[in-house]
Design a protein around this motif. Structure first.
Motif, short mmCIF file in Angstrom:
data_model
loop_
_atom_site.label_atom_id
_atom_site.label_comp_id
_atom_site.label_asym_id
_atom_site.label_seq_id
_atom_site.Cartn_x
_atom_site.Cartn_y
_atom_site.Cartn_z
N ILE A 58 0.79 -1.22 0.00
CA ILE A 58 0.00 0.00 0.00
C ILE A 58 0.83 1.29 0.00
O ILE A 58 0.51 2.24 -0.72
CB ILE A 58 -1.00 -0.01 1.18
N PRO A 59 1.91 1.39 0.81
CA PRO A 59 2.64 2.67 0.83
C PRO A 59 3.23 3.09 -0.51
O PRO A 59 3.56 4.27 -0.69
CB PRO A 59 3.76 2.41 1.86
N ASP A 60 3.37 2.18 -1.45
CA ASP A 60 3.92 2.52 -2.76
C ASP A 60 2.85 2.91 -3.77
O ASP A 60 3.16 3.24 -4.92
CB ASP A 60 4.71 1.33 -3.32
N VAL A 61 1.59 2.88 -3.36
CA VAL A 61 0.47 3.15 -4.27
C VAL A 61 0.07 4.62 -4.20
O VAL A 61 0.08 5.23 -3.13
CB VAL A 61 -0.74 2.26 -3.92
N GLN A 62 -0.27 5.17 -5.34
CA GLN A 62 -0.76 6.55 -5.39
C GLN A 62 -2.23 6.58 -5.81
O GLN A 62 -2.69 5.72 -6.54
CB GLN A 62 0.08 7.38 -6.36
N HIS A 63 -2.93 7.61 -5.32
CA HIS A 63 -4.34 7.80 -5.65
C HIS A 63 -4.55 9.27 -5.98
O HIS A 63 -4.26 10.15 -5.16
CB HIS A 63 -5.21 7.38 -4.46
N HIS A 64 -5.00 9.55 -7.20
CA HIS A 64 -5.15 10.93 -7.66
C HIS A 64 -3.83 11.70 -7.57
O HIS A 64 -3.80 12.88 -7.18
CB HIS A 64 -6.23 11.67 -6.87
N GLY A 65 -2.73 11.00 -7.88
CA GLY A 65 -1.42 11.66 -7.87
C GLY A 65 -0.80 11.85 -6.52
O GLY A 65 0.28 12.43 -6.39
N GLN A 66 -1.45 11.37 -5.46
CA GLN A 66 -0.93 11.48 -4.10
C GLN A 66 -0.76 10.10 -3.49
O GLN A 66 -1.47 9.16 -3.87
CB GLN A 66 -1.89 12.32 -3.23
N PRO A 67 0.20 9.92 -2.56
CA PRO A 67 0.33 8.62 -1.89
C PRO A 67 -0.98 8.20 -1.24
O PRO A 67 -1.66 9.02 -0.60
CB PRO A 67 1.42 8.88 -0.84
N LEU A 68 -1.37 6.95 -1.43
CA LEU A 68 -2.62 6.47 -0.84
C LEU A 68 -2.56 6.52 0.68
O LEU A 68 -3.55 6.83 1.33
CB LEU A 68 -2.89 5.02 -1.30
N VAL A 69 -1.42 6.24 1.25
CA VAL A 69 -1.23 6.28 2.71
C VAL A 69 -0.68 7.65 3.08
O VAL A 69 0.41 8.03 2.66
CB VAL A 69 -0.28 5.17 3.18
N SER A 70 -1.43 8.39 3.88
CA SER A 70 -0.99 9.74 4.26
C SER A 70 -0.11 9.72 5.50
O SER A 70 0.72 10.61 5.70
CB SER A 70 -2.21 10.63 4.53
N LYS A 71 -0.28 8.72 6.37
CA LYS A 71 0.49 8.68 7.61
C LYS A 71 0.47 7.26 8.17
O LYS A 71 -0.51 6.53 8.00
CB LYS A 71 -0.12 9.65 8.64
N VAL A 72 1.56 6.87 8.81
CA VAL A 72 1.64 5.56 9.46
C VAL A 72 1.86 5.79 10.95
O VAL A 72 2.83 6.45 11.35
CB VAL A 72 2.79 4.70 8.90
N LYS A 73 0.96 5.29 11.77
CA LYS A 73 1.04 5.49 13.21
C LYS A 73 0.94 4.16 13.93
O LYS A 73 0.01 3.39 13.69
CB LYS A 73 -0.09 6.42 13.69
N GLN A 74 1.88 3.89 14.79
CA GLN A 74 1.89 2.63 15.52
C GLN A 74 0.84 2.63 16.63
O GLN A 74 0.65 3.62 17.32
CB GLN A 74 3.26 2.37 16.15
N ARG A 75 0.15 1.51 16.75
CA ARG A 75 -0.77 1.31 17.87
C ARG A 75 -0.30 0.08 18.63
O ARG A 75 -0.50 -1.05 18.21
CB ARG A 75 -2.20 1.11 17.36
N GLN A 76 0.37 0.33 19.75
CA GLN A 76 0.95 -0.77 20.51
C GLN A 76 -0.13 -1.58 21.21
O GLN A 76 -1.13 -1.05 21.66
CB GLN A 76 1.91 -0.22 21.56
N SER A 77 0.11 -2.87 21.31
CA SER A 77 -0.75 -3.70 22.14
C SER A 77 -0.44 -3.38 23.60
O SER A 77 0.61 -2.81 23.93
CB SER A 77 -0.47 -5.18 21.88
N LYS A 78 -1.35 -3.74 24.49
CA LYS A 78 -1.12 -3.48 25.91
C LYS A 78 0.10 -4.26 26.41
O LYS A 78 0.87 -3.77 27.23
CB LYS A 78 -2.36 -3.87 26.72
#
Length: 216
Positions: A58-78
């Motif tokens: 997904i991070p290598d894919v573009q949509h309407h000329g922009q990266p499909l993924v705008s931000k990557v944020k980690q969500r840690q398990s408890k």
């Protein structure tokens, strides 16, 4: 996003054949994403579909000329959050945390101790409170007193100054930059009982992150 929602609505009563390796939930998710992409999502040539492969692509894919993924944020398990906080304690703080976890009666003596600052005490209490919350949801509450333990830990924390503990940020890599989900290994050895042998090892690695996608 509206097109995906409309397509999902169309599929709500459609039945699909499910195959564990080659036609599973990852395959369906990949097909759904592909309807709004310029070309099908490329997850490689392996004979299986895995959710992590989508994260790699997904991070290598573009949509309407922009990266499909705008931000990557980690969500840690408890589990991970508690472990990282515990590892951030110094040796004395770790020892206190272990002692109180084993015997809650050690809490009063710890709070009276002059060997630890209020900030150090807050760190230990923070770790113990999160650990107790984990026990509440994973253990049999009928045979435990974890809610009362959490109450005492929170009361102890209220006796300290009001400040937030600053914990080091996790340095885990996002899934599309981290180690691939499966490692294969092989080795040879010798046993007195069975003679020579060959061993094979498979290691799976799963990481949880939240990807924010553009929907304009």
């Amino acid at each position: 996003m509206a097109l995906i929602q409309a397509h999902l609505f169309e599929l709500q009563d459609v039945e699909f054949s499910y195959y564990f390796l080659s036609d599973n939930c990852s395959t369906a998710f990949k097909d759904i994403l592909s309807i709004v992409l310029d070309k099908p999502l490329d997850t490689g040539f392996q004979p299986w579909d895995m959710p992590i492969d989508i994260f790699h692509a997904i991070p290598d894919v573009q949509h309407h000329g922009q990266p499909l993924v705008s931000k990557v944020k980690q969500r840690q398990s408890k589990y991970s959050r508690i472990q990282n906080k515990y590892l951030a304690l110094n040796d004395s703080e770790k020892q206190q945390a272990l002692s109180i976890a084993k015997d809650l009666s050690e809490l009063d003596e710890f709070m009276r101790s002059k060997a630890f600052s209020d900030y150090e005490k807050a760190k230990v209490l923070d770790v113990l409170t999160e650990y107790t919350e984990l026990l509440i949801v994973t253990q049999n509450e009928a045979d435990s007193n974890y809610k009362e333990q959490k109450r005492k830990l929170l009361l102890a924390r209220l006796k300290l100054d009001s400040f937030s503990v600053e914990w080091p940020e996790s340095k885990a890599k996002p899934p599309h930059l981290a180690q691939r989900p499966i490692n294969l290994g092989a080795g040879t050895g010798y046993s007195n009982d069975y003679g020579g042998y060959v061993s094979y090892a498979v290691m799976a690695r799963i990481m949880t992150f939240c990807l924010s996608m553009r929907h304009d």
